[in-house]
Motif scaffolding. Structure first.
Motif, PDB file in Angstrom:
ATOM      1  N   ALA A   9       0.838  -1.196   0.000  1.00  0.00           N
ATOM      2  CA  ALA A   9       0.000   0.000   0.000  1.00  0.00           C
ATOM      3  C   ALA A   9       0.874   1.246   0.000  1.00  0.00           C
ATOM      4  O   ALA A   9       1.862   1.321   0.724  1.00  0.00           O
ATOM      5  CB  ALA A   9      -0.908  -0.002   1.233  1.00  0.00           C
ATOM      6  N   ARG A  10       0.532   2.186  -0.855  1.00  0.00           N
ATOM      7  CA  ARG A  10       1.234   3.468  -0.975  1.00  0.00           C
ATOM      8  C   ARG A  10       2.716   3.300  -1.326  1.00  0.00           C
ATOM      9  O   ARG A  10       3.546   4.127  -1.005  1.00  0.00           O
ATOM     10  CB  ARG A  10       1.106   4.296   0.316  1.00  0.00           C
ATOM     11  N   SER A  11       3.033   2.236  -2.034  1.00  0.00           N
ATOM     12  CA  SER A  11       4.425   1.983  -2.434  1.00  0.00           C
ATOM     13  C   SER A  11       4.838   2.805  -3.648  1.00  0.00           C
ATOM     14  O   SER A  11       6.023   2.947  -3.923  1.00  0.00           O
ATOM     15  CB  SER A  11       4.616   0.497  -2.745  1.00  0.00           C
ATOM     16  N   GLY A  12       3.848   3.312  -4.400  1.00  0.00           N
ATOM     17  CA  GLY A  12       4.143   4.045  -5.625  1.00  0.00           C
ATOM     18  C   GLY A  12       3.902   3.216  -6.874  1.00  0.00           C
ATOM     19  O   GLY A  12       4.245   3.626  -7.981  1.00  0.00           O
ATOM     20  N   LYS A  13       3.273   2.050  -6.710  1.00  0.00           N
ATOM     21  CA  LYS A  13       3.076   1.156  -7.853  1.00  0.00           C
ATOM     22  C   LYS A  13       2.145   1.745  -8.911  1.00  0.00           C
ATOM     23  O   LYS A  13       2.418   1.615 -10.108  1.00  0.00           O
ATOM     24  CB  LYS A  13       2.600  -0.226  -7.398  1.00  0.00           C
ATOM     25  N   SER A  14       1.085   2.412  -8.506  1.00  0.00           N
ATOM     26  CA  SER A  14       0.170   3.000  -9.492  1.00  0.00           C
ATOM     27  C   SER A  14       0.836   4.155 -10.232  1.00  0.00           C
ATOM     28  O   SER A  14       0.682   4.297 -11.448  1.00  0.00           O
ATOM     29  CB  SER A  14      -1.122   3.473  -8.822  1.00  0.00           C
ATOM     30  N   GLY A  15       1.587   4.980  -9.514  1.00  0.00           N
ATOM     31  CA  GLY A  15       2.310   6.076 -10.157  1.00  0.00           C
ATOM     32  C   GLY A  15       3.329   5.555 -11.159  1.00  0.00           C
ATOM     33  O   GLY A  15       3.481   6.107 -12.261  1.00  0.00           O
ATOM     34  N   PHE A  16       4.043   4.495 -10.794  1.00  0.00           N
ATOM     35  CA  PHE A  16       4.988   3.876 -11.719  1.00  0.00           C
ATOM     36  C   PHE A  16       4.258   3.339 -12.944  1.00  0.00           C
ATOM     37  O   PHE A  16       4.701   3.528 -14.082  1.00  0.00           O
ATOM     38  CB  PHE A  16       5.764   2.754 -11.016  1.00  0.00           C
ATOM     39  N   ALA A  17       3.127   2.665 -12.729  1.00  0.00           N
ATOM     40  CA  ALA A  17       2.358   2.106 -13.839  1.00  0.00           C
ATOM     41  C   ALA A  17       1.882   3.202 -14.790  1.00  0.00           C
ATOM     42  O   ALA A  17       1.954   3.061 -16.013  1.00  0.00           O
ATOM     43  CB  ALA A  17       1.169   1.304 -13.310  1.00  0.00           C
ATOM     44  N   GLU A  18       1.407   4.306 -14.241  1.00  0.00           N
ATOM     45  CA  GLU A  18       0.944   5.415 -15.079  1.00  0.00           C
ATOM     46  C   GLU A  18       2.096   6.022 -15.873  1.00  0.00           C
ATOM     47  O   GLU A  18       1.955   6.320 -17.070  1.00  0.00           O
ATOM     48  CB  GLU A  18       0.261   6.475 -14.209  1.00  0.00           C
ATOM     49  N   ALA A  19       3.253   6.193 -15.238  1.00  0.00           N
ATOM     50  CA  ALA A  19       4.423   6.745 -15.935  1.00  0.00           C
ATOM     51  C   ALA A  19       4.902   5.788 -17.025  1.00  0.00           C
ATOM     52  O   ALA A  19       5.279   6.220 -18.129  1.00  0.00           O
ATOM     53  CB  ALA A  19       5.546   7.028 -14.944  1.00  0.00           C
ATOM     54  N   TYR A  20       4.873   4.492 -16.740  1.00  0.00           N
ATOM     55  CA  TYR A  20       5.301   3.497 -17.725  1.00  0.00           C
ATOM     56  C   TYR A  20       4.328   3.479 -18.907  1.00  0.00           C
ATOM     57  O   TYR A  20       4.744   3.391 -20.068  1.00  0.00           O
ATOM     58  CB  TYR A  20       5.403   2.125 -17.065  1.00  0.00           C
ATOM     59  N   ALA A  21       3.037   3.575 -18.629  1.00  0.00           N
ATOM     60  CA  ALA A  21       2.038   3.612 -19.698  1.00  0.00           C
ATOM     61  C   ALA A  21       2.310   4.785 -20.645  1.00  0.00           C
ATOM     62  O   ALA A  21       2.207   4.651 -21.865  1.00  0.00           O
ATOM     63  CB  ALA A  21       0.631   3.720 -19.112  1.00  0.00           C
ATOM     64  N   ALA A  22       2.690   5.928 -20.086  1.00  0.00           N
ATOM     65  CA  ALA A  22       2.972   7.112 -20.901  1.00  0.00           C
ATOM     66  C   ALA A  22       4.192   6.905 -21.789  1.00  0.00           C
ATOM     67  O   ALA A  22       4.301   7.534 -22.849  1.00  0.00           O
ATOM     68  CB  ALA A  22       3.172   8.329 -19.996  1.00  0.00           C
TER      69      ALA A  22
END
Length: 197
Positions: A9-22
């Motif tokens: 939880a709150r590790s930054g996984k979603s932010g990483f996923a969004e940046a990778y998608a871009a």
């Protein structure tokens, strides 16, 4: 190309996923699996959607708590021959699993074998859809096996099912990352391999 992304939880996984998608495409489809059962969850979903809109990256948000396999099959058919396919980001697999566990448990009313069989069938459909998906696909999930053993049966069953689902998805994906304290670690690059005789 399927990418598996896990973390706490709150590790930054979603932010990483969004940046990778871009990095993978000029636009994205964000599949949100969360269901808003209360006001706090509604506010949380609205906040995340607003953050995505402000990011400057073009996201189309699709809320799909259950029919994820069917949605991936549709998107594969819809975008297969399109130039500049969107990156598809699913956030998150453990919420999808929770939704199905609650649904199958309620439908089976104490008949655990029926609930398990239905859940297994849905997981099978999802794994087939991930395998067949040919565009950029990012799957965000929670790492749930590093904490204490849950004190109640449903919690223990969820932990076990999530662990099994994560292993199956990671095996199917060409890339797998563990995000810890905002730092993504490439799991497949550093995976131990037995020597073949």
């Amino acid at each position: 190309m399927a990418v598996f992304i896990t973390g706490g939880a709150r590790s930054g996984k979603s932010g990483f996923a969004e940046a990778y998608a871009a990095k993978l495409s000029e636009r994205g489809i964000y599949i949100a699996t969360a269901q808003a059962w209360d006001e706090e969850m509604k506010e949380r979903r609205a906040h995340h959607r607003l953050e995505r809109e402000r990011s400057g990256y073009v996201w189309q948000t699709v809320e799909e708590p259950l029919a994820l396999a069917e949605l991936l099959v549709f998107l594969e058919t819809e975008h297969r021959s399109a130039a500049g396919r969107p990156a598809v980001l699913v956030d998150c697999m453990t919420l999808w699993l929770t939704n199905w566990m609650l649904r199958t448990d309620q439908a089976a009313e104490g008949q655990e074998s029926n609930a398990s069989a239905e859940l297994e069938a849905e997981i099978g459909k999802l794994l087939a859809a991930v395998t067949a998906y040919s565009g950029p696909l990012l799957l965000v999930t929670n790492e749930v096996g590093s904490g204490i053993v849950p004190a109640y049966p449903l919690g223990r069953r969820f932990r076990d099912e999530a662990g099994r689902l994560n292993r199956k998805l990671a095996a199917l994906c060409s890339e797998a990352y563990l995000v810890v304290a905002g730092i993504p670690l490439d799991l497949k690059k550093h995976a131990f391999a037995f020597e073949v005789d």
